[in-house]
Design an enzyme around this catalytic site. Structure first.
Site, PDB file in Angstrom:
ATOM      1  N   ARG A  31      15.704  20.416   0.237  1.00 52.70           N
ATOM      2  CA  ARG A  31      15.199  20.908   1.530  1.00 52.70           C
ATOM      3  C   ARG A  31      14.345  22.151   1.342  1.00 52.70           C
ATOM      4  O   ARG A  31      14.437  22.856   0.326  1.00 52.70           O
ATOM      5  CB  ARG A  31      16.341  21.227   2.490  1.00 52.70           C
ATOM      6  CG  ARG A  31      17.264  22.375   2.049  1.00 52.70           C
ATOM      7  CD  ARG A  31      16.965  23.705   2.719  1.00 52.70           C
ATOM      8  NE  ARG A  31      17.752  24.788   2.172  1.00 52.70           N
ATOM      9  CZ  ARG A  31      17.368  25.555   1.175  1.00 52.70           C
ATOM     10  NH1 ARG A  31      16.212  25.356   0.568  1.00 52.70           N
ATOM     11  NH2 ARG A  31      18.132  26.551   0.745  1.00 52.70           N
ATOM     12  N   GLU A  37      16.903  32.540   7.554  1.00 52.83           N
ATOM     13  CA  GLU A  37      17.435  32.757   6.203  1.00 52.83           C
ATOM     14  C   GLU A  37      18.602  33.731   6.230  1.00 52.83           C
ATOM     15  O   GLU A  37      18.524  34.798   6.856  1.00 52.83           O
ATOM     16  CB  GLU A  37      16.321  33.291   5.306  1.00 52.83           C
ATOM     17  CG  GLU A  37      16.354  32.755   3.908  1.00 52.83           C
ATOM     18  CD  GLU A  37      16.155  31.241   3.853  1.00 52.83           C
ATOM     19  OE1 GLU A  37      17.164  30.515   3.809  1.00 52.83           O
ATOM     20  OE2 GLU A  37      14.996  30.802   3.856  1.00 52.83           O
ATOM     21  N   ASP A  40      23.015  31.283   8.313  1.00 49.55           N
ATOM     22  CA  ASP A  40      24.001  30.194   8.512  1.00 49.55           C
ATOM     23  C   ASP A  40      25.441  30.692   8.408  1.00 49.55           C
ATOM     24  O   ASP A  40      26.295  30.304   9.203  1.00 49.55           O
ATOM     25  CB  ASP A  40      23.726  28.977   7.610  1.00 49.55           C
ATOM     26  CG  ASP A  40      23.763  29.224   6.115  1.00 49.55           C
ATOM     27  OD1 ASP A  40      23.849  30.400   5.696  1.00 49.55           O
ATOM     28  OD2 ASP A  40      23.696  28.236   5.359  1.00 49.55           O
ATOM     29  N   GLY A 131      17.119  25.328  -9.599  1.00 46.33           N
ATOM     30  CA  GLY A 131      17.058  26.785  -9.461  1.00 46.33           C
ATOM     31  C   GLY A 131      15.814  27.253  -8.729  1.00 46.33           C
ATOM     32  O   GLY A 131      15.381  28.389  -8.895  1.00 46.33           O
ATOM     33  N   GLY A 133      15.494  27.174  -5.342  1.00 41.72           N
ATOM     34  CA  GLY A 133      15.797  27.495  -3.944  1.00 41.72           C
ATOM     35  C   GLY A 133      15.512  26.325  -3.013  1.00 41.72           C
ATOM     36  O   GLY A 133      15.323  26.504  -1.815  1.00 41.72           O
ATOM     37  N   SER A 135      17.582  23.629  -2.921  1.00 45.27           N
ATOM     38  CA  SER A 135      18.873  22.953  -2.752  1.00 45.27           C
ATOM     39  C   SER A 135      19.065  21.742  -3.646  1.00 45.27           C
ATOM     40  O   SER A 135      19.503  20.681  -3.193  1.00 45.27           O
ATOM     41  CB  SER A 135      19.076  22.534  -1.294  1.00 45.27           C
ATOM     42  OG  SER A 135      19.160  23.652  -0.504  1.00 45.27           O
ATOM     43  N   ASP A 181      22.252  23.777   3.764  1.00 45.23           N
ATOM     44  CA  ASP A 181      21.657  22.885   2.766  1.00 45.23           C
ATOM     45  C   ASP A 181      22.268  21.485   2.810  1.00 45.23           C
ATOM     46  O   ASP A 181      21.564  20.478   2.781  1.00 45.23           O
ATOM     47  CB  ASP A 181      21.827  23.472   1.357  1.00 45.23           C
ATOM     48  CG  ASP A 181      21.304  24.894   1.273  1.00 45.23           C
ATOM     49  OD1 ASP A 181      20.553  25.295   2.179  1.00 45.23           O
ATOM     50  OD2 ASP A 181      21.659  25.601   0.312  1.00 45.23           O
ATOM     51  N   TYR A 231      24.577  37.029  -3.642  1.00 41.65           N
ATOM     52  CA  TYR A 231      24.775  36.219  -2.438  1.00 41.65           C
ATOM     53  C   TYR A 231      26.124  36.558  -1.796  1.00 41.65           C
ATOM     54  O   TYR A 231      26.200  36.833  -0.595  1.00 41.65           O
ATOM     55  CB  TYR A 231      24.704  34.728  -2.799  1.00 41.65           C
ATOM     56  CG  TYR A 231      24.760  33.811  -1.603  1.00 41.65           C
ATOM     57  CD1 TYR A 231      23.596  33.442  -0.932  1.00 41.65           C
ATOM     58  CD2 TYR A 231      25.975  33.312  -1.129  1.00 41.65           C
ATOM     59  CE1 TYR A 231      23.645  32.596   0.165  1.00 41.65           C
ATOM     60  CE2 TYR A 231      26.028  32.471  -0.040  1.00 41.65           C
ATOM     61  CZ  TYR A 231      24.862  32.113   0.598  1.00 41.65           C
ATOM     62  OH  TYR A 231      24.922  31.278   1.701  1.00 41.65           O
TER      63      TYR A 231
HETATM   64  C1  GLA Z   1      21.492  29.288   0.084  1.00 45.32           C
HETATM   65  C2  GLA Z   1      22.788  28.806   0.720  1.00 45.32           C
HETATM   66  C3  GLA Z   1      22.583  28.511   2.206  1.00 45.32           C
HETATM   67  C4  GLA Z   1      21.924  29.702   2.917  1.00 45.32           C
HETATM   68  C5  GLA Z   1      20.704  30.189   2.142  1.00 45.32           C
HETATM   69  C6  GLA Z   1      20.130  31.450   2.726  1.00 45.32           C
HETATM   70  O1  GLA Z   1      20.547  28.256   0.096  1.00 45.32           O
HETATM   71  O2  GLA Z   1      23.244  27.646   0.085  1.00 45.32           O
HETATM   72  O3  GLA Z   1      23.820  28.185   2.808  1.00 45.32           O
HETATM   73  O4  GLA Z   1      22.849  30.732   3.140  1.00 45.32           O
HETATM   74  O5  GLA Z   1      20.991  30.422   0.785  1.00 45.32           O
HETATM   75  O6  GLA Z   1      19.633  31.208   3.991  1.00 45.32           O
END
Ligand code: GLA
Length: 394
Positions: A31, A37, A40, A131, A133, A135, A181, A231
């Protein structure tokens, strides 16, 4: 490779490796998050879309008498030519190789639902950059869950499936991620973005089928690693903000309330909360703009999102900032409506909302300027909003 070509490729590879045709073929997309951002896990809104990049698996029951027939799931990673063997005779545990933990986590979720796992031979491949970003891990989890549905003949509710995949990421990959994600990978719809209320889990499809606009994904090719601790730290800071402000989550706080409660928060925690509260508002408003084909409005919120992630949430990096700066320089005249980092941050990709007829010139300019400024070659592609997980055969 489109999904059809990919399915044909994986079928041929399965045939080569296992000597017979697969009985099941399933896929789940990666995705790109258009906006919303780090909202969630704060009960906020997100606006992702599934991309035409997939984790895909071809599978069959093992041949009688083979090694796998003795209660094993064998997964052959086509691209890396690496094999994982998972013992399914007892409760699922973490193991090696590292990537097998995403699969193990999902299998554990099925065991917890009372499903008796069956032995399988699997060939696996992913076109979601690792890696980056985008997903890749959620795609692998949701793909595995979809294979289990196909192989057991029992479909599960897509929301349940997304939650099961999220739990796999928490428990087996050690990343306390939110629900975005896995939700978009399971529930994406062709031609649509998904506006997801992460508190109520209510989803709304936002059409995005105007051929005049496109989404560009610009991979900085700087790897991000969410299990690195930042994170979890951001998540803890948000929880601290909510606790000190006396609410269940930052979803319950307005910008005015945050200002009033400023004294209750450290300077850093205040800025983290300011990002989240502003981003929730921006996401809802950007979705309104996109729904009304007001691309400039959508783009404006994307730029604002990036600035907030860079300055208040501090999850950007030099390379992501360089891409956004170049996009801003190209500007509306050159066909860019907006641009921002996407995903967890610390590397990975930017997403840009652009005019379709300017895709080639924008891509060229970003690639050239980015290479000059950072010494790194970016990878750029555009994607239409794709469908979520699918059983292609079986
Ligand atoms: C990663 C996490 C998501 C979300 C994003 C930031 O992708 O897996 O759940 O928190 O970072 O928006």
């Amino acid at each position: 490779m489109n999904l059809k070509e990919l399915a044909a490729h994986v079928t041929a590879e399965f045939q080569k490796h296992y000597g017979r045709a697969p009985r099941w073929i399933v896929a789940a997309p990666g995705r790109v998050n258009v906006i919303g951002e780090h909202t969630d896990y704060n009960d906020g809104f997100v606006l992702p879309m599934a991309i035409e990049r997939y984790a895909i698996m071809a599978a069959d029951e093992p041949l009688p008498g083979s090694v796998s027939a003795a209660a094993q799931i064998s997964i052959w990673d086509i691209h890396f030519d690496e094999k994982a063997t998972i013992d399914i005779s007892g409760p699922m545990t973490r193991g090696t190789p590292k990537w097998s933990n995403y699969i193990r986590g999902v299998l554990c979720g099925f065991q917890n639902r009372g499903v008796k796992l069956a032995a399988l031979d699997i060939a696996f491949m992913s076109t979601v950059p690792l890696g980056g970003g985008l997903s890749s891990s959620a795609a692998l989890e949701v793909c595995t869950a979809t294979l289990m549905e196909a192989a057991t003949g029992k479909a599960i509710d897509p929301i349940e499936k997304a939650l099961l995949a999220q739990k796999a990421e928490h428990d087996f990959a050690g990343v306390p991620c939110g629900i975005m994600d896995q939700f978009i990978s399971a529930l994406g719809r062709e031609g649509h973005l998904l506006l997801l209320d992460c508190r109520t889990r209510k989803t709304e499809l936002v059409p995005m089928s105007d051929p005049a606009v496109a989404l560009l994904v610009i991979n900085t090719n700087v790897k991000h690693e969410l299990s690195g601790g930042e994170y979890a730290e951001r998540r803890a800071q948000c929880e601290e903000a909510a606790r000190n402000l006396g609410v269940a989550s930052l979803r319950d706080v307005t910008a005015e309330q945050l200002e009033k409660g400023k004294a209750k928060l450290s300077e850093v925690v205040f800025r983290r909360a300011r990002h989240v509260i502003g981003e929730i508002e921006r996401t809802v408003r950007a979705a309104e703009g996109i729904r009304a084909s007001n691309w400039s409005a959508g783009g404006k919120f994307m730029y604002a999102s990036h600035a907030s992630l860079r300055d208040d949430y501090e999850v950007s990096c030099v390379e992501l900032d360089v891409v956004v700066k170049i996009a801003e320089e190209i500007g509306y005249k050159g066909g860019v409506y907006g641009c921002r980092m996407t995903g967890g941050g610390f590397g990975g990709c930017c997403v840009a909302l652009v005019k379709t007829d300017a895709v080639a010139s924008i891509s060229q300019k970003i690639a050239a300027d980015y290479q000059r400024e950072t010494g790194i070659a970016a990878t750029i592609f555009s994607s239409r909003p794709a469908a979520g997980a699918v059983i292609i055969k079986g």
